[in-house]
Scaffold this motif. Sequence first.
Motif, PDB file in Angstrom:
ATOM      1  N   LEU A   8       5.277   2.776  -0.310  1.00 15.36           N
ATOM      2  CA  LEU A   8       4.764   1.561   0.328  1.00 15.36           C
ATOM      3  C   LEU A   8       5.710   1.065   1.420  1.00 15.36           C
ATOM      4  O   LEU A   8       5.261   0.571   2.459  1.00 15.36           O
ATOM      5  N   LEU A  43      -3.612   0.722   2.889  1.00 17.95           N
ATOM      6  CA  LEU A  43      -3.575  -0.014   1.629  1.00 17.95           C
ATOM      7  C   LEU A  43      -4.965  -0.111   0.999  1.00 17.95           C
ATOM      8  O   LEU A  43      -5.092  -0.134  -0.222  1.00 17.95           O
ATOM      9  N   TRP A  72      -5.275   3.161  -0.639  1.00 19.31           N
ATOM     10  CA  TRP A  72      -4.414   3.105  -1.828  1.00 19.31           C
ATOM     11  C   TRP A  72      -5.126   2.364  -2.956  1.00 19.31           C
ATOM     12  O   TRP A  72      -5.130   2.806  -4.106  1.00 19.31           O
TER      13      TRP A  72
END
Length: 418
Positions: free
Chosen positions: A28, A44, A47
């Motif tokens: 990250l 993200l 993710w």
Amino acid sequence: MTERTAGRSLGTVGIAVLIAAGLGYPILLVTARLLEPADNAIFLAFWGIVFGVGSALSPVEQELSRLAAEADVAGRRAGPTVVRTVVVAAVVVGLFGLVMAIPAISERQYGAYSALAVVALASSLGFAVQFGVRGLLIGSHQAKPFGGLVVTEAAVRIVLVGAFAVLGWSGVVPLAVAVAAGSFAFLPFALPARRLVEFTGHAEPWGVVTRRLLLLMLSAGLTASVLTGYPAVAKFFATEADLKALGGLFVALTVARVPLLLLSPVQAMAVPTVVRLSHQEDGHRKLIALLTKGLLAAFGLAALGAAVGWLVGPWAVRLLFGAEYVVAGWAVAGLVWSSVLLGAVMLQAAVLVARAQGGRVLALWTVVAALSMGVLALTPADMVVRTVLGLVIAPTAGVFVALALVLRADARDARTGG
């Protein structure tokens, strides 16, 4: 399995989870520096989808650990029901992945990077098998290969992210491929897991397996709504004007949730532990003692973490992600409190899974998810306050709901002699 052996296994799994967590954070941090903020937001989102599916698949790991533990107690290998469980899970996440790959949906989720939908689909299918392998290993108290798989999964991701960065392949899609590759870390461990299964003999009907797993996966999907998917849920209730204020909170939340993504192995280990306790004469007393100590420790750790988060959280977010990410100390405190207690709820839910109480698991996560969404929708405050309150209230209430459901199951077993 003796208490000493159980302690060693818990230690092995605990170390593996800590190592995997340590390997997860740098991804990250690196991607936030490699990508522009807009592209990082898309990454993200990817993710969140990948690990949201992983959260929804955690019942596969827990179910197979339960089946393997029951077979181990009976002195035999797990039967072909385990294969049917994995097949059903793969079909479910495969269908979800195909829906997400529909152009109108993938473009809204990933913008110009529509290839991410295909990467997410591949990752989901790999995860379905990987969680099955993990469940078989831990249910058969194969702690070392289980721990090896957990660490290998995280190591594959960070190694590939680092290699791609060095080679200059630092776009959204290559980095997403590196993340998805971890879902196939089961390949070196597939043969040892295969030896734990008897592929012939009695298997539960497909309908029974499907209904049970769908119930548990629906519960896990609700879990994901307060885990990796919480930013997406909060964004649904936010306006465009709110998004800048939520930016720092979302980054901090994603980082804080990483340990909970890795709590799945501990949940899977809790399932066979409860199964074995149920076969001991004083198993009920031991389980209540473990739950009591665990909850006291969870509240103590949550309070300590909240205090530390309040003091150093805003500074840490700016240091790690850049000055444009701003979050208040009280918000970080609420976030840390939430993460610790959510972990406690997840472990209590594993006790219900061990007892095949799928309906109670669904009821638990329905309450938690409904509380978080209700707070977001109905609280008369600005969006940051509503988001943090949703984070805090839902798992705090969930701890007590979970305990009530576990104790009610104990009372029922005592009455029926089950």
